[in-house]
Design an enzyme around this catalytic site. Structure first.
Site, mmCIF file in Angstrom:
data_model
loop_
_atom_site.group_PDB
_atom_site.id
_atom_site.type_symbol
_atom_site.label_atom_id
_atom_site.label_comp_id
_atom_site.label_asym_id
_atom_site.label_seq_id
_atom_site.Cartn_x
_atom_site.Cartn_y
_atom_site.Cartn_z
ATOM 1 C CE1 TYR A 16 6.501 6.967 3.350
ATOM 2 C CE2 TYR A 16 4.790 7.832 4.773
ATOM 3 C CZ TYR A 16 5.184 6.998 3.752
ATOM 4 O OH TYR A 16 4.260 6.212 3.134
ATOM 5 C CE1 TYR A 144 2.719 6.072 -1.338
ATOM 6 C CE2 TYR A 144 0.414 5.890 -0.699
ATOM 7 C CZ TYR A 144 1.751 5.659 -0.443
ATOM 8 O OH TYR A 144 2.115 5.004 0.706
ATOM 9 C CG ASP A 238 -5.693 3.245 -4.592
ATOM 10 O OD1 ASP A 238 -6.446 3.417 -3.615
ATOM 11 O OD2 ASP A 238 -4.454 3.198 -4.487
ATOM 12 C CE LYS A 267 -4.302 7.257 3.331
ATOM 13 N NZ LYS A 267 -3.713 6.702 2.104
HETATM 14 C C1 LIG Z 1 -2.760 5.743 1.660
HETATM 15 C C2 LIG Z 1 -2.979 5.160 0.323
HETATM 16 C C3 LIG Z 1 -2.589 3.841 0.033
HETATM 17 C C4 LIG Z 1 -1.856 2.967 1.034
HETATM 18 O O1 LIG Z 1 -2.609 2.740 2.173
HETATM 19 P P1 LIG Z 1 -1.871 2.237 3.519
HETATM 20 O O2 LIG Z 1 -2.986 1.950 4.457
HETATM 21 O O3 LIG Z 1 -1.005 3.371 3.965
HETATM 22 O O4 LIG Z 1 -1.083 1.033 3.160
HETATM 23 C C5 LIG Z 1 -2.860 3.352 -1.227
HETATM 24 N N1 LIG Z 1 -3.477 4.100 -2.154
HETATM 25 C C6 LIG Z 1 -3.871 5.370 -1.914
HETATM 26 C C7 LIG Z 1 -4.566 6.145 -2.977
HETATM 27 C C8 LIG Z 1 -3.614 5.946 -0.673
HETATM 28 O O5 LIG Z 1 -3.971 7.216 -0.441
#
Ligand SMILES: *Cc1c(COP(=O)(O)O)cnc(C)c1O
Length: 422
Positions: A16, A144, A238, A267
């Site tokens: 980025y 996202y 998610d 994460k």
């Molecule tokens: C960070 C994130 C992703 C993507 O995860 P990566 O490990 O960076 O591919 C997907 N969904 C959410 C809600 C996120 O915060």
């Protein structure tokens, strides 16, 4: 200083980043607790937990010991035809922590891939049930879900970082989070009219992260789940950002008593030590893949899936959630963020303040000089990295109130300095 920095920067391509104009990245040499140590000896208090992963702070001895022990016995082995204890125990443990019959765990190595797997599960679930037309995904504005092609297509087209590729991505259905009665009617109508071609709705429960740090209440999430159930559409949660305490509960879905059909984690899963992600399916989703037809199986398998080191780290991280008062710490962080960020509302150029769990986000209006702010925070001894119109804090849960005050003080100061230039 460091003899690797200048030669290395001639060969690295950073994420980025406009490589022509961006500030030079800071050389970091170690990290402990909530502090990053730079090559010149300076220490920065970490306000963003390395993209929201390092919930126990850095170099926690319990995670380190678990990874070292695993390194000595089985650092990695392929996961097809073979299975190992770290993955088996971790899957069992995740299933016991997650609500309802979310009990089948598919491991991958990144959040984006966990979402990709969730999409494949959802679409193939319907195909296996003879409803191959259900292929579209409904996603939400300000969402996202990752940077790969299928996940980019689910991100907010305006807030998101992916408009460049608009023509080459699958077309999905972007909706508004149904926060009030009229939006609920509209969302319900959308699912009613589109259900024949929609496989799933995907949502970041309660807090949308990288798409703008927007928050919604448990009733809105519960409504989305109920609408999915009524119209025969799967719900994908998610929880890659919210999972493991960030929003206040261990999982955000728990606050709304929602059991999604598929749930994505990554994460904070390993406490910020090693890459690992998990896509967890409810029993009925998994059972749709059981067949005498080999073509009904889930065709996915990353080379490093279920890496034993990462599974051991995740196991140790879950130990810490049991042994140490993480959720109480999150509650204390929330109270302090509310109190200490509240004065931001009165600063010129501030459009909104949102706090939930260990997340405090200030939304700005007017032009935002991101590079200038990104340079300024380290000068104040903190690691804070705004994006878009958002200046936010998501510290490790182990931060004490004095260090947190340094972070909130730096945010107020940088916003006040900006206000003076508006
Ligand atoms: C960070 C994130 C992703 C993507 O995860 P990566 O490990 O960076 O591919 C997907 N969904 C959410 C809600 C996120 O915060």
């Amino acid at each position: 200083m460091s003899d690797w920095l200048t030669p290395g920067l001639a060969h690295l391509w950073l994420p980025y980043t406009q490589m022509k104009t961006a500030p030079t990245p800071l050389p970091v040499v170690s990290a402990k607790g909530v502090r990053l140590r730079l090559a010149d000896g300076r220490e920065l208090i970490d306000g963003i937990s390395s993209w929201w992963t390092a919930c126990h702070g850095y170099a926690h001895p319990h995670i380190r010991a678990a990874v070292e022990a695993q390194l000595a016995t089985l650092p990695h082995v392929m996961f097809a035809g073979l299975v190992h204890e770290p993955a088996a125990r971790l899957a069992t443990r995740l299933a016991s922590l997650l609500p309802g019959d979310l009990e089948r765990v598919f491991f991958t190595e990144s959040g984006s891939v966990a979402v990709e797997v969730a999409l494949k599960m959802a679409i193939q679930f319907w195909r296996n049930k003879g409803q191959a037309a259900k292929q579209r995904i409904v996603c939400f504005r300000h969402g996202y879900h990752g940077d790969t092609f299928a996940t980019m297509a689910l991100c907010d087209p305006e807030e998101g970082m992916h408009t460049l590729f608009a023509g080459s991505m699958p077309e999905q259905i972007m909706a508004e989070l149904p926060a009030d009665e009229s939006m609920r009617r509209a969302f319900d109508l959308l699912l009613e009219t589109q259900a024949a071609r929609v496989a799933a709705v995907i949502v970041e429960p309660l807090v949308q992260g990288a798409g703008g740090m927007k928050m919604h209440d448990a009733a809105t999430l519960a409504f989305v789940a109920e609408a999915c159930r009524r119209h025969g559409v799967l719900l994908i949660a998610d929880e890659i950002m919210t999972g493991f305490g960030r929003s206040g509960k261990l999982f955000a879905c728990g606050e709304a008593n929602v059991i999604p059909d598929i749930l994505c984690l990554s994460k904070a899963l390993t406490g910020g030590t090693l890459p690992l992600a998990a896509t967890v399916a409810r029993r009925q989703v998994f059972e749709a893949f059981l067949s005498d037809d080999p073509g009904a199986a889930l065709m996915h398998g990353p080379t490093y899936m279920a890496n034993p080191l990462a599974c051991a780290a995740a196991h140790a991280s879950l130990d810490l959630f049991e042994r140490e008062p993480r959720l109480e710490q999150v509650a204390a962080i929330e109270a302090q963020l509310r109190a200490k960020l509240e004065p931001c509302r009165a600063i010129a150029g501030v459009a909104d303040l949102r706090v939930k769990g260990a997340i405090g986000a200030v939304e700005l209006d007017g032009t935002v000089d991101l590079d200038a702010m990104r340079r300024r925070f380290p000068e104040l001894g903190v690691w804070v990295r705004p994006f878009g119109r958002i200046v936010y804090l998501m510290p490790p849960f182990v931060i004490d109130s004095a260090d947190l005050s340094v972070l909130t003080g730096a945010v107020r100061r940088v916003l006040a300095e900006r206000a003076a230039t508006l």
